[in-house]
Scaffold this motif. Structure first.
Motif, mmCIF file in Angstrom:
data_model
loop_
_atom_site.group_PDB
_atom_site.id
_atom_site.type_symbol
_atom_site.label_atom_id
_atom_site.label_comp_id
_atom_site.label_asym_id
_atom_site.label_seq_id
_atom_site.Cartn_x
_atom_site.Cartn_y
_atom_site.Cartn_z
ATOM 1 N N ASP A 2 5.559 3.085 -10.203
ATOM 2 C CA ASP A 2 4.535 1.883 -10.197
ATOM 3 C C ASP A 2 3.107 1.532 -9.833
ATOM 4 N N ALA A 3 2.614 3.649 -9.966
ATOM 5 C CA ALA A 3 1.280 3.530 -8.993
ATOM 6 C C ALA A 3 0.034 3.166 -10.157
ATOM 7 N N ASP A 4 -1.049 2.399 -9.872
ATOM 8 C CA ASP A 4 -1.343 2.221 -11.097
ATOM 9 C C ASP A 4 -2.914 3.414 -10.740
ATOM 10 N N LEU A 5 -2.718 4.068 -9.720
ATOM 11 C CA LEU A 5 -4.037 4.945 -8.980
ATOM 12 C C LEU A 5 -2.984 6.213 -8.547
ATOM 13 N N ALA A 6 -3.273 7.159 -8.856
ATOM 14 C CA ALA A 6 -3.173 8.068 -8.630
ATOM 15 C C ALA A 6 -3.503 9.357 -8.614
ATOM 16 N N LEU A 7 -3.563 10.406 -7.820
ATOM 17 C CA LEU A 7 -4.413 12.153 -7.616
ATOM 18 C C LEU A 7 -3.095 12.910 -7.596
ATOM 19 N N VAL A 8 -3.579 14.080 -8.633
ATOM 20 C CA VAL A 8 -2.930 15.150 -8.420
ATOM 21 C C VAL A 8 -3.522 16.247 -8.260
ATOM 22 N N LEU A 9 -2.754 17.089 -6.742
ATOM 23 C CA LEU A 9 -3.341 17.940 -6.177
ATOM 24 C C LEU A 9 -2.716 19.284 -5.197
ATOM 25 N N ILE A 10 -2.362 20.701 -5.146
ATOM 26 C CA ILE A 10 -2.229 20.999 -5.068
ATOM 27 C C ILE A 10 -1.871 21.562 -3.227
ATOM 28 N N GLY A 11 -0.770 22.054 -2.673
ATOM 29 C CA GLY A 11 -0.812 22.740 -1.630
ATOM 30 C C GLY A 11 -0.476 21.410 -0.201
ATOM 31 N N ARG A 46 -1.008 4.098 3.751
ATOM 32 C CA ARG A 46 -1.471 3.240 4.630
ATOM 33 C C ARG A 46 -1.895 2.063 2.566
ATOM 34 N N LEU A 47 -2.298 2.688 2.529
ATOM 35 C CA LEU A 47 -2.804 1.880 1.449
ATOM 36 C C LEU A 47 -1.631 0.684 0.633
ATOM 37 N N ARG A 48 -0.441 1.381 -0.231
ATOM 38 C CA ARG A 48 0.600 1.027 -0.135
ATOM 39 C C ARG A 48 0.631 -0.101 0.991
ATOM 40 N N LYS A 49 1.001 -0.166 2.568
ATOM 41 C CA LYS A 49 0.890 -0.935 2.992
ATOM 42 C C LYS A 49 -0.261 -2.486 3.170
ATOM 43 N N GLU A 50 -1.532 -2.097 2.610
ATOM 44 C CA GLU A 50 -2.484 -2.593 1.959
ATOM 45 C C GLU A 50 -2.300 -3.370 0.880
ATOM 46 N N GLY A 51 -0.770 -2.951 0.152
ATOM 47 C CA GLY A 51 -0.489 -3.463 -1.460
ATOM 48 C C GLY A 51 -1.361 -2.715 -2.976
ATOM 49 N N VAL A 52 -2.203 -1.994 -2.239
ATOM 50 C CA VAL A 52 -2.777 -0.464 -3.015
ATOM 51 C C VAL A 52 -1.677 0.169 -3.816
ATOM 52 N N LYS A 53 -1.451 -0.273 -5.368
ATOM 53 C CA LYS A 53 -0.331 0.709 -5.964
ATOM 54 C C LYS A 53 -0.496 2.138 -6.069
ATOM 55 N N ALA A 54 -0.808 2.797 -4.975
ATOM 56 C CA ALA A 54 -1.624 4.569 -4.507
ATOM 57 C C ALA A 54 -0.557 5.576 -4.903
#
Lengths: 314, 393
Positions: free
Chosen positions: B261-270, B282-290
């Protein structure tokens, strides 16, 4: 010299380097390959390696190969290392019982791929002691790219990157002595040869090189009609004169023992060799006599050093 | 049977090599991958493997020797980093175009200029178009698991391509972690024997490799190579499924973390993914859909799959641990962003280049990125799409 050498019988062996390749008429590279592969026992298989160069682009154009045996080309500077890998694979697979029969490993490179860009991988292969034979067909310049100078190009020779101009008379440096350098690796067998008479010298040295366990190195003078500027039919004579003038002496170093293979009855002057080739033409212009003298002096010095190493007094 | 051990990433790779017992290993030392041939040389010295170890005089020669060995019909492996990989550049193309499934353990390190021994991805990213399969690891366990999967992927007749198994220099290569190993018999069974159809040492049918390929054939050969890379994607998933059966550990083309359900996302490697996951938690605990996507397979590039996984995201940051000096963004940024082009609506995307030469990355860095993404998602200005992160101002 091998007593059992019989020219006719040797020529009757099945060819392992097929006709139809695209090397120039009068090119020494194909003669070197045919001659060396002829020294293989007929029942033995081989994997032939090759550095990038005239030979490679003329003998394996997809989908046609001139080799009856397996063959691998990877790059210009990697012939020593690639064949090391093939030989290592053979040892591993043999140990695991996955291969039967004898396979020999022979790789060919021009002087560019051997004296220069492939020198490191050649030295590495010699030092590590792989059971393989490295054959340099030495035509004294980068012929595949259009006759550029190499460290094997002799002094004063004209090449496209050591041109003869009003200020500089061809190549300024002497030829690198690669055969000595490889001998200094203390490998079991090192030899210098070319195409003489009935090919006994090339054949016997190739046979020793291939069948001496461990690394071996053959340096074969292999003239190039385009780069050296001679009529194609003059190749045998140029080779003969290279030997008779001591420009290219025939010798071998077997387990550290230096042996002269041939001593001219009367050493001919270097002019006899130089004058047959267009790349040295400027040396014969009036006022350039010093160049010929310098070459003669250098050849004499190297010949004396070689006699000394071979413990030979003429 | 699985059992636990405490191993560094390098030792885990060396141990995987020992379990596989390849025919030939050719290698030249370079920090931080040096330990791999060191450990392996000890296995050889102690008679624990049946391998021909070829201690070559350069990386150019290690790849050349691997090409010769694999062409001869043997299974060949090597390890390298940074400039070593750069020195192999020419031969990497030869290996791939000759369709030789060599396995290379790449311990990622910054490329010289200036010299730096620490981690980034400039080495393997610099060689991304050579035709090698590239699989990246977050931690020691993944490095080990990926190495065990390399040969079943690369050697498959539909693929026949070389494989690079990448891990982050020092961060995983030298850090000890608890990992779960597979017993050697199961490894041997999983990896199987290498039985190529044609090879130099085959008695019945001599083979010629490495032709001069004229214009009338070169393109056809390149298309075959491209097709093989397409086939690799399915094979990677097949092997991952088989691996899961044996170990219970699940792998895909990439890992989705809190993406549903992520609104905000990263793509990274490694390895940075571990740090980023802590920030996501941490962000999820704060209610951020990361959420984040950790790319495992960069070659073949899973463009369609990424588009599918990212289609619902509002704002996305793509993180490159490598510069490409395009003045527009790193290689991962370019490819991920292009993969999203046909989506409607499309996530808004920004790129970051970070962690060069071992520059540390912390949860705070990721929190700052997510804060920017939240602003973009709320209709804020996109701002510059190509920025660097973690450098001193």
């Amino acid at each position: 010299m091998e007593r059992t050498y019989h020219f006719k019988h040797t020529l009757e062996k099945k060819e392992r380097f097929a006709p139809g390749h695209r090397l120039c008429a009068g090119c020494g590279a194909g003669i070197a390959v045919r001659g060396v592969l002829r020294a293989l026992r007929e029942e033995d298989r081989a994997v032939v390696g090759n550095a990038t160069g005239c030979l490679e682009v003329s003998s394996f154009l997809y989908p046609y190969t001139a080799y009856e045996d397996s063959y691998i080309h990877t790059a210009f500077e990697s012939a020593g290392a690639s064949l090391s890998g093939v030989e290592a694979a053979y040892n591993a697979l043999k140990r695991k019982g996955k291969i039967d029969g004898t396979v020999k490993f022979i790789t060919f490179g021009g002087d560019g791929g051997t004296y220069d860009i492939g020198f490191q991988s050649l030295s590495g292969a010699m030092e590590r002691g792989h059971d393989l034979t490295y054959v340099c067909y030495d035509n004294e310049a980068y012929m595949n790219t259009g006759i550029q100078r190499s460290s094997s190009t002799p002094r004063f020779a004209r090449a496209t990157t050591s041109p003869v101009g009003t200020a500089v008379p061809g190549k300024s440096q002497n030829k690198k002595n690669l055969t000595d350098i490889i001998a200094a690796h203390n490998v079991p067998y090192v030899a210098q040869t070319t195409f003489i008479g009935n090919f006994r010298d090339l054949y016997t040295k190739a046979k020793k090189a291939i069948y001496t366990p461990g690394p071996s190195f053959l340096n074969v003078m292999a003239p190039c009609p385009r780069g050296w500027e001679y009529p194609t039919e003059k190749l045998p004579e140029i080779c003969r004169l290279a030997v008779e003038t001591c420009v290219w002496p025939l010798f071998e170093v077997e387990n550290g023992v230096w042996r002269l293979s041939y001593a001219p009855k009367k050493k001919l002057p270097v002019e006899d060799y130089l004058k047959m080739q267009g790349r040295f033409r400027h040396m014969f212009k009036p006022g350039n006599e010093w160049m010929i003298e310098a070459v003669q002096q250098s050849v004499d010095e190297n010949w004396d050093k070689l006699l000394n190493k071979c413990n030979t007094n003429l | 049977m699985n059992y636990n051990e405490r191993l560094s990433g390098n030792e885990a790779i060396a141990f995987a090599m020992k379990q596989i017992d390849p025919d030939v290993m050719a290698a030249f030392p370079i920090t931080p991958s040096t330990e791999i041939p060191q450990y392996f040389a000890q296995y050889v010295a102690d008679g624990e493997v049946n391998t021909e170890f070829v201690p070559v005089e350069s990386e150019h020669s290690s790849m050349s020797a691997c090409i010769g060995a694999e062409a001869a019909g043997a299974r060949a492996v090597t390890a390298t980093s940074s400039c070593g990989l750069a020195l192999m550049y020419e031969m990497m193309y030869v290996a791939a175009s000759s369709r030789l499934p060599i396995t290379l353990a790449c311990v990622n390190r910054a490329l010289t200029g200036p010299i730096n021994i620490n981690n980034d991805h400039s080495d393997s990213m610099g060689i991304r178009d050579a035709g090698w399969i590239q699989i990246y690891a977050e931690n020691n366990q993944e490095a080990y698991d990926n190495f065990l999967q390399a040969m079943p992927i690369g050697e498959h007749p539909d693929v026949r391509l070389p494989v690079m198994i990448c891990q982050d220099g020092f961060i995983t290569s030298h850090a000890l972690e608890n990992i779960t190993l597979l017993d050697t018999e199961s490894v041997k069974q999983f990896v199987g024997e290498y039985n190529p159809e044609n090879y130099l040492l085959k008695k019945e049918n001599p083979l010629a490799i490495g032709p001069y390929d004229l214009g009338c054939h070169y393109m056809e050969h390149k298309v075959q190579q491209a097709e093989a890379m397409k086939h690799a994607k399915a094979r990677i998933l097949e092997v991952a499924a088989e691996f899961e059966k044996v170990t219970g550990r699940k792998y895909g083309l990439f890992e989705e973390y809190q993406m549903e359900d992520a609104d905000l996302a990263l793509v990274l490697i490694g390895s940075s993914a571990g740090t980023a996951k802590a920030a996501v938690d941490r962000l999820r605990k704060e209610g951020v859909k990361a959420g984040l996507i950790k790319l495992r397979v960069f070659r073949p590039f899973p463009a369609e799959e990424l588009a599918q996984a990212l289609k619902h995201v509002k704002a996305l940051a793509i993180l490159d641990k490598a510069e490409s000096f395009s003045a527009h963004g790193g290689p991962l940024f370019s490819e991920v962003r292009a993969a999203l082009y046909d989506l409607e609506p499309r996530p808004r995307t920004v790129g970051y280049v970070y962690g060069l030469g071992g520059r540390d990355v912390t949860p705070a860095h990721f929190r700052a990125i997510y804060a920017r993404l939240a602003d973009i998602a709320a209709g804020g200005d996109l701002g510059p799409v190509y920025t660097h992160m973690g450098q001193r101002e």
